[in-house]
Design an enzyme around this catalytic site. Structure first.
Site, PDB file in Angstrom:
ATOM      1  N   CYS A 382     -76.202 -46.009  44.948  1.00  0.00           N
ATOM      2  CA  CYS A 382     -76.634 -44.951  44.401  1.00  0.00           C
ATOM      3  C   CYS A 382     -78.297 -44.885  44.733  1.00  0.00           C
ATOM      4  O   CYS A 382     -78.771 -44.629  45.467  1.00  0.00           O
ATOM      5  CB  CYS A 382     -76.203 -44.793  42.715  1.00  0.00           C
ATOM      6  N   HIS A 508     -70.424 -45.147  43.270  1.00  0.00           N
ATOM      7  CA  HIS A 508     -70.376 -46.511  42.739  1.00  0.00           C
ATOM      8  C   HIS A 508     -69.176 -47.260  43.195  1.00  0.00           C
ATOM      9  O   HIS A 508     -68.083 -47.217  42.459  1.00  0.00           O
ATOM     10  CB  HIS A 508     -70.598 -46.473  41.276  1.00  0.00           C
ATOM     11  N   GLU A 510     -68.315 -50.352  43.491  1.00  0.00           N
ATOM     12  CA  GLU A 510     -67.912 -51.360  42.669  1.00  0.00           C
ATOM     13  C   GLU A 510     -67.019 -51.286  41.212  1.00  0.00           C
ATOM     14  O   GLU A 510     -66.459 -51.841  40.558  1.00  0.00           O
ATOM     15  CB  GLU A 510     -69.269 -51.979  41.839  1.00  0.00           C
TER      16      GLU A 510
END
Ligand code: GLN
Length: 549
Positions: A382, A508, A510
């Site tokens: 990001c 994202h 993650e």
């Protein structure tokens, strides 16, 4: 009809209700039950999206675009199934619903009160997921600590649900702390007794007490807790500090937390918990073959909860590669062109973290320049990707004042710009580009190697984007967009093909990494760091030998 498990906490905060809930859910799931977990938070923010990471840690985003508590990340990482906006409810959200209804006239003529209107809305939300028919068991974690003024309506709602439903449909698990007093060489049960008493005063009596402790609980101590807290001795569960949170389901299995819950729920217990994949992961996690140093560059590095999902993704990806990932926290505010080589010289990979605002961005840019010029594996997420774009503009394209308009609205080279759809937005809560969006990957790119497929879906949380006006300049100079949103053309992935490993993503990854399905971008990044480490050490060894001659 679903069954309900409520998890409350006592004595102190940060005991790990989220991990206990997720571990219990994992065990029940491994026995074949369809389980989900929801979190009720007592604060007045409608969601944690507007909270600073210093206040609340990471803001976790679901596929359907809800900004939620970081515990939902644990639920997904453990259960390997997505949560949704229904899985996180705050006091603010409850009041918002009730007040909106009041304005619409839903309670005409009536005084709107905490009991019954707020508690009714809490109860409705607590039972919502269970009514969908998708789950056999719904675990509800109540945020905060018993005794807090603000969690009282939630506890009252639990009391009413217990009263309304058959006895065998609800279990209350209370998590407490059994402190060890070094001077007395003793574990102390009094705080737990008080906390259970306080909970009982509100009309909710726990069926199971899970005791966080640094020392094992003796049978005598378990009996004492059971007697004074009025539960069965086998319902006093020891939760010793574990070396990793992923060990907790195994510890809870030994303590039979799942069996005791199922017994109370009057559910037939099939023998056998299938934790094969989980245990494979644990074995790999505990037996790494090499160690790599990965720098995490961010402005919240002193607060690890701010990057929770990133850190957990490294644990998943590390185990998959049989590599121990040592995270080296580097505060972006303190990196300069002068000290960057010294700060990053020992790293095998560099991750530049997400973030908002201008604090620390020049340090991030200096770090990215170092990684780009020195062949150090780079991964930007990001804001990390956006700063890689800015760095490239300044140092390769020669656009010296290039910037994101988030940091420098007046820049003459806005290589990162506010998304068109964001320009008319003024309210801050829940208005970013949030949740899952598709991305189309260019064949033959690094991203394609990583994902092994052309179409992916990842979660987002941002307002700015790559400015497509500059795309030609980037492509000509060797930084290419290898992933784009198929409808809007928004750039999702940037990479430098001439670099050994340089990739930045607008989304994202993650947020979708789980124990059983680690995020491909993390798996490949750790592998790249391992290759870098091995190459570096291969160079080092002959040097050492020549020194010997
Ligand atoms: N501040 C940037 C944006 O809003 C990046 C956000 C992020 O890193 N999550 O676009």
């Amino acid at each position: 009809m679903a069954k309900y498990i409520f998890v409350t906490g006592g004595v102190t905060s940060s005991l790990g209700k989220g991990i206990i809930s997720a571990s219990l859910a994992k065990l029940l799931q491994s026995r074949g039950f369809r389980v989900t977990i929801q979190k009720f938070d007592p604060y007045i923010n409608v969601d944690p999206g507007t909270l600073n990471p210093y206040e609340h840690g990471e803001c976790y985003v679901t596929d359907d675009g809800a900004e939620t508590d970081l515990d939902l990340g644990h639920y997904e990482r453990f259960l390997n199934i997505p949560t949704s906006q229904l899985n996180n409810v705050t006091t603010g959200r409850i009041y918002q619903t009730v007040i909106n209804k009041e304005r619409e006239g839903a309670y005409l003529g009536k005084t709107v009160q905490v009991v019954p209107h707020i508690t009714d809305e809490i109860k409705r939300r607590m039972l919502l997921l269970g009514n969908e028919g998708k789950y056999d068991i719904v675990i509800t974690e109540i945020g905060g600590t018993v005794g807090d003024i603000e969690s009282l309506p939630f506890i009252e709602a639990v009391r009413q649900i217990q009263w309304e439903l058959p006895d065998e449909d609800c279990v209350v698990v209370h998590l407490t702390l059994i402190p060890y007093l070094k001077a007395a060489k003793e574990l102390k049960t009094k705080p737990t007794q008080h906390s259970v008493k306080m909970l009982s005063e509100t009309g909710v009596h726990p069926d199971i007490i899970v005791c966080r402790s640094e020392q094992p609980l003796s049978m005598e101590l378990r009996r004492k807790i059971a007697l004074f807290c009025n539960v069965k001795t086998e319902a006093v569960i020891e939760a010793m500090d574990a070396s990793t949170i992923y060990e907790v389901p195994v510890l809870m299995l030994k303590e039979k937390l799942d069996v005791i819950c199922l017994r109370k729920l009057n559910v037939e217990i099939f023998p056998g918990v299938d934790l094969t994949r989980w245990n494979d992961f644990l074995t790999k996690l505990k037996n790494p073959k090499v160690k790599v140093n990965i720098g995490l560059i961010g402005k919240y590095v002193e607060l690890q909860d701010a990057y929770k999902s990133i850190l957990e993704s490294f644990i998943h990806a590390g185990a998959m590669n049989e590599v121990k990932v040592q995270i080296v926290n580097v505060h972006s505010e303190f990196i300069t062109e002068e000290n960057v080589a010294e700060k990053l010289g020992e790293l095998d990979g560099l991750l530049v973290a997400p973030g908002f605002g201008s604090r620390g961005i020049e340090g991030k840019i200096a770090a990215i320049k170092y990684a780009r010029e020195n062949g150090l594996p780079f991964f930007g997420i990001c804001l990390g990707m956006q700063m890689a774009v800015v760095e490239f503009a300044r140092n390769v394209l020669g656009l010296k004042d290039a910037n994101s308009t988030e940091m420098a609205p007046e820049t003459t080279h806005p290589v990162i710009d506010l998304m068109e759809t964001q320009k008319t937005i003024t309210a801050k809560g829940g208005t970013m580009r949030l949740g899952a969006y598709p991305c189309e990957i260019k064949e033959g790119s690094l991203a394609y190697t990583i994902y092994g497929t052309k179409f992916i879906s990842e979660r987002h949380r941002h307002r700015w984007e790559f400015n497509n006006r500059f795309i030609k300049q980037y492509e000509q100079a060797g930084m290419i967009p290898s992933g784009k949103n198929p409808e809007s053309g928004l750039v999702e992935i940037m990479e430098i093909p001439s670099h050994p490993y340089f990739i930045g993503v607008q989304y994202h990854p993650e947020l979708k990494s789980t124990v059983e399905r680690p995020a491909p971008l993390f798996v490949h990044f750790v592998k790249a760091a391992k290759d870098f480490y091995e190459k570096r050490n291969a160079i080092k060894s002959p040097l050492l030998q020549s020194e010997l001659i």
